[in-house]
Write an enzyme that holds these catalytic residues in place. Structure first.
Site, PDB file in Angstrom:
ATOM      1  N   MET A   1       2.363  24.665  17.069  1.00  0.00           N
ATOM      2  CA  MET A   1       3.036  25.906  16.734  1.00  0.00           C
ATOM      3  C   MET A   1       3.632  26.492  17.994  1.00  0.00           C
ATOM      4  O   MET A   1       3.034  26.422  19.058  1.00  0.00           O
ATOM      5  CB  MET A   1       2.053  26.893  16.125  1.00  0.00           C
ATOM      6  CG  MET A   1       2.707  28.094  15.516  1.00  0.00           C
ATOM      7  SD  MET A   1       3.803  27.686  14.173  1.00  0.00           S
ATOM      8  CE  MET A   1       2.672  26.877  13.062  1.00  0.00           C
ATOM      9  N   CYS A   2       4.809  27.076  17.848  1.00  0.00           N
ATOM     10  CA  CYS A   2       5.526  27.552  19.021  1.00  0.00           C
ATOM     11  C   CYS A   2       6.329  28.792  18.669  1.00  0.00           C
ATOM     12  O   CYS A   2       6.340  29.248  17.531  1.00  0.00           O
ATOM     13  CB  CYS A   2       6.466  26.470  19.552  1.00  0.00           C
ATOM     14  SG  CYS A   2       5.662  24.871  19.841  1.00  0.00           S
ATOM     15  N   GLY A   3       7.010  29.322  19.674  1.00  0.00           N
ATOM     16  CA  GLY A   3       7.937  30.417  19.487  1.00  0.00           C
ATOM     17  C   GLY A   3       9.294  30.034  20.035  1.00  0.00           C
ATOM     18  O   GLY A   3       9.394  29.356  21.065  1.00  0.00           O
ATOM     19  N   THR A  45       7.973  28.889  23.612  1.00  0.00           N
ATOM     20  CA  THR A  45       6.572  28.837  24.019  1.00  0.00           C
ATOM     21  C   THR A  45       5.897  27.766  23.174  1.00  0.00           C
ATOM     22  O   THR A  45       6.405  27.379  22.116  1.00  0.00           O
ATOM     23  CB  THR A  45       5.877  30.183  23.795  1.00  0.00           C
ATOM     24  OG1 THR A  45       5.878  30.480  22.383  1.00  0.00           O
ATOM     25  CG2 THR A  45       6.584  31.301  24.544  1.00  0.00           C
ATOM     26  N   ASN A  69       9.510  24.869  16.455  1.00  0.00           N
ATOM     27  CA  ASN A  69       8.306  25.569  16.025  1.00  0.00           C
ATOM     28  C   ASN A  69       7.809  24.902  14.751  1.00  0.00           C
ATOM     29  O   ASN A  69       8.503  24.930  13.735  1.00  0.00           O
ATOM     30  CB  ASN A  69       8.624  27.047  15.765  1.00  0.00           C
ATOM     31  CG  ASN A  69       7.494  27.769  15.055  1.00  0.00           C
ATOM     32  OD1 ASN A  69       6.332  27.398  15.178  1.00  0.00           O
ATOM     33  ND2 ASN A  69       7.841  28.801  14.299  1.00  0.00           N
TER      34      ASN A  69
END
EC number: 6.3.5.4
Length: 502
Positions: A1-3, A45, A69
Site C-alpha cells: 500500500m502506498c500514497g 510513499t 498504490n
C-alpha cells in the site's frame, strides 16, 4: 500500500510539493521518493506488503516512471512486476485482478496516465483546470489541496450530499476536485508546458474465474488477502460475511470486533479475539479524527466505527486487515434488496432511488426551491435511465456506484490513517462474477449463496437479518446521559480548517 501525489502543467514550489508528499507518509512510512517531470513532478510513499526489498521511488519503467498504490494478485510478483502487469493490461484492454491506483509518466510520448481499479477499492483524486492547463492528483484530498491551494465549496455536490447522502458524480465537495471513477483511465499530454486531456475511458477488469465454484473462489481470495509478511488480522463483525471469511482462516488468526456499549449482538465463541469498545463518551473525539482522516463531510455514521477499529488495530501493531466489504452489494444483503425482491415488478424510478437515498424529495426541500426541484428531477432521471437495462442490472449498478465505492473509500482512508492496508476477498478471484450466477434471495432470505455456504462450513451458524449500525445519536443531540448539547461552534471548527466559512 502506498500514497501517490503529483502534478503536470504547473509550476509548484518544491517545498509545497514535498509538504504534500509528507501528508501521505501515514500511507507509506517505509519509503518515499519524488522525481521531476517536465513542468511537473511525481512522488509516492510506500508500505511494502510482499517484500521489504528497497526500491527507488517512484518506480522506473521502460517508458518513464510510475507511482503505484495497491496490490496485483499474482503470486511472486514484486512492485516492478505488478506495475508491468498494469501497463500491459491497459495496452490489451484487460486489467489483472487486484486493487490499485496508478499514475504513469511516458517520457517518450510526454503523457501522464491516471488509472483506478474497476471496483474503486483504491482512491485517486485529481484537479484538472483546462483554462490554465494544470493537473494535480493525490491519493487523498488533503495533499491535493496543498498543491492547488484554497478552493471554494462545490454547492451542487453539497446539495447532493444533503438529499442523497453521496455526491452523484465524480465531483467532491471541493470545487474542481474530482474522484477518478472505478475502472476509469485519464490520459493527459504535455503540450507547450500545459496539461491537455487526451483521453477519458474505462478499462475492463480482470477476466472472471467463473469456472471456480464459490467455495474455491473464496478460499483463493482469502489466500490472496492474507499473503503478506506484515502482521495481519480479520475484522469480525459477528455477521455472515466476516464469519464466512473466518472459516478459511486458522482458529488462532487474530480478530478484532467492535463492541458497542448498548449492543448485545450475539457472537460465536472465538479464539484470539480482541473486543474494541465504543462508548457514547468516545463519540465526539472519534468523530473529529474520522472526519479529518476521511477528508470530507459525509453522512456515513459507520465512519466512527471504522476509526475506532483503525486506532485499536494500529495500536496493536497490525498493518493488514481482511474485511467483508462488498458481500452485501454483490450478493444482495441489505433490507432494500429484500424489499425490491418482494415487490416483484420493476419499481417506478423514484421508488427505486429511494431504496438507496431515502426520501430525497423531502430532504431536497431543505435546499433553495429551484435547486431542490432540479436535483429531484435529476435523481429521478438517474433511476429511470438505470431501469432501462432491467431491474437486476439497475440494482447492481446503483449498489456499486452509490454504496460500495463510498464504503471502500471510507475503509481505505480511515484504516490507512493508521498505516493499515484493507483487503477485501469478496471482490477478487472471480467472486463478483459468481454473485449473480445463482438466486441471491431465496424465500425472502438475503445472500442465499453465502448463507448456504456458511451453514455447510460452520453448522453452528444461524441466519440473522442485516442490522444497521446501531450507535445511538440522540443522547448527543439532546444532551442526555450527561452530555451537553452541541453548540453550532462545535461544528464550525472542522469547516474553517478547510478554508470554508459558515
Amino acid at each position: 500500500m502506498c500514497g501517490i501525489v503529483g502534478y503536470l502543467g504547473a509550476e509548484i514550489p518544491s517545498a509545497r510539493f514535498q509538504a504534500a508528499l509528507a501528508q501521505l507518509r501515514h500511507r507509506g512510512p517505509y519509503g518515499e521518493g519524488s522525481v521531476a517531470l517536465p513542468h511537473g513532478g511525481l512522488a509516492m510513499t510506500r508500505l511494502p506488503m510482499s517484500s521489504a526489498a528497497p526500491t527507488p521511488l517512484p518506480v522506473k519503467t521502460p517508458q518513464g516512471y510510475a507511482a503505484y498504490n495497491g496490490e496485483v494478485y499474482v503470486r511472486g510478483a514484486d512492485i516492478h512486476k505488478e506495475i508491468a502487469l498494469l501497463l500491459d493490461g491497459m495496452a490489451q484492454g484487460r486489467l489483472p485482478d487486484g486493487m490499485f491506483a496508478l499514475a504513469s509518466w511516458d517520457a517518450q510520448r510526454a503523457t501522464l496516465t491516471l488509472l483506478r481499479d474497476g471496483l474503486g477499492i483504491k482512491p485517486l483524486y485529481y484537479c484538472y483546470r483546462p483554462a490554465d492547463g494544470s493537473l494535480a492528483f493525490a491519493s487523498e484530498i488533503k495533499p491535493l489541496l496543498t498543491l492547488v491551494g484554497q478552493v471554494a465549496p462545490d454547492y451542487g455536490a453539497i446539495a447532493e450530499l444533503v438529499a442523497t447522502g453521496v455526491p452523484l458524480s465524480e465531483q467532491t465537495l471541493f470545487s474542481g476536485v474530482r474522484l477518478l471513477q472505478p475502472g476509469e483511465r485519464l490520459v493527459f499530454a504535455l503540450e507547450d508546458g500545459r496539461a491537455q486531456l487526451l483521453r477519458r475511458d474505462s478499462v475492463a477488469g480482470a477476466a472472471e474465474a467463473a469456472e471456480l465454484p464459490l467455495d474455491a473462489a473464496l478460499e483463493r481470495a482469502v489466500s490472496f488477502g492474507r499473503e503478506t509478511f506484515r502482521p495481519s488480522a480479520l475484522l469480525l463483525s459477528g455477521g455472515m460475511d466476516s464469519n464466512l471469511l473466518n472459516t478459511y482462516l486458522e482458529p488462532d488468526y487474530p480478530k478484532f470486533h467492535l463492541a458497542l456499549e448498548q449492543d448485545a449482538e450475539p457472537m460465536l465463541p472465538q479464539r484470539n479475539l480482541q473486543r474494541v469498545p465504543l462508548r457514547q463518551t468516545d463519540f465526539m473525539a472519534v468523530l473529529r479524527r474520522a472526519v479529518a482522516n476521511f477528508g470530507s463531510a459525509t453522512r456515513m455514521s459507520s465512519l466512527v466505527m471504522y476509526q475506532q477499529l483503525a486506532d485499536a488495530i494500529g495500536d496493536a501493531g497490525y498493518h493488514c486487515v481482511l474485511l467483508g466489504e462488498g458481500a452485501d452489494e454483490l450478493f444482495w444483503g441489505y433490507p432494500r434488496h429484500v424489499a425490491l425482491w418482494r415487490q416483484g415488478a420493476a419499481p417506478a424510478p423514484r421508488e427505486f432511488c429511494r431504496a438507496w437515498f431515502g426520501d430525497y424529495a423531502a430532504k431536497a426541500e431543505l435546499l433553495a426551491p429551484d435547486v431542490g426541484r432540479a436535483l429531484v428531477a435529476r435523481i429521478d432521471a438517474l433511476g429511470d435511465s438505470a431501469l432501462q437495462g432491467g431491474s437486476e442490472a439497475a440494482i447492481d449498478g446503483f449498489d456499486r456506484r452509490y454504496s460500495l465505492e463510498p464504503l471502500l473509500r471510507r475503509a481505505d482512508h480511515l484504516l490507512m490513517s493508521r498505516t493499515i492496508e484493507a483487503r477485501t476477498p469478496y471482490l477478487h478471484a472471480g467472486v463478483p462474477a459468481l454473485a449473480g450466477a445463482a438466486p441471491r434471495i431465496v424465500d425472502g432470505l438475503a445472500k442465499a449463496p453465502l448463507s448456504a455456504l456458511l451453514q455447510r462450513r460452520l453448522p453452528a451458524w444461524r441466519y440473522q437479518p442485516k442490522r444497521h449500525f446501531p450507535f445511538t445519536f440522540q443522547p448527543l443531540a439532546a444532551g442526555r446521559r450527561g452530555h451537553a448539547s452541541l453548540p453550532v461552534g462545535a461544528w464550525r471548527e472542522p469547516c474553517v480548517s478547510w478554508g470554508w466559512s459558515i
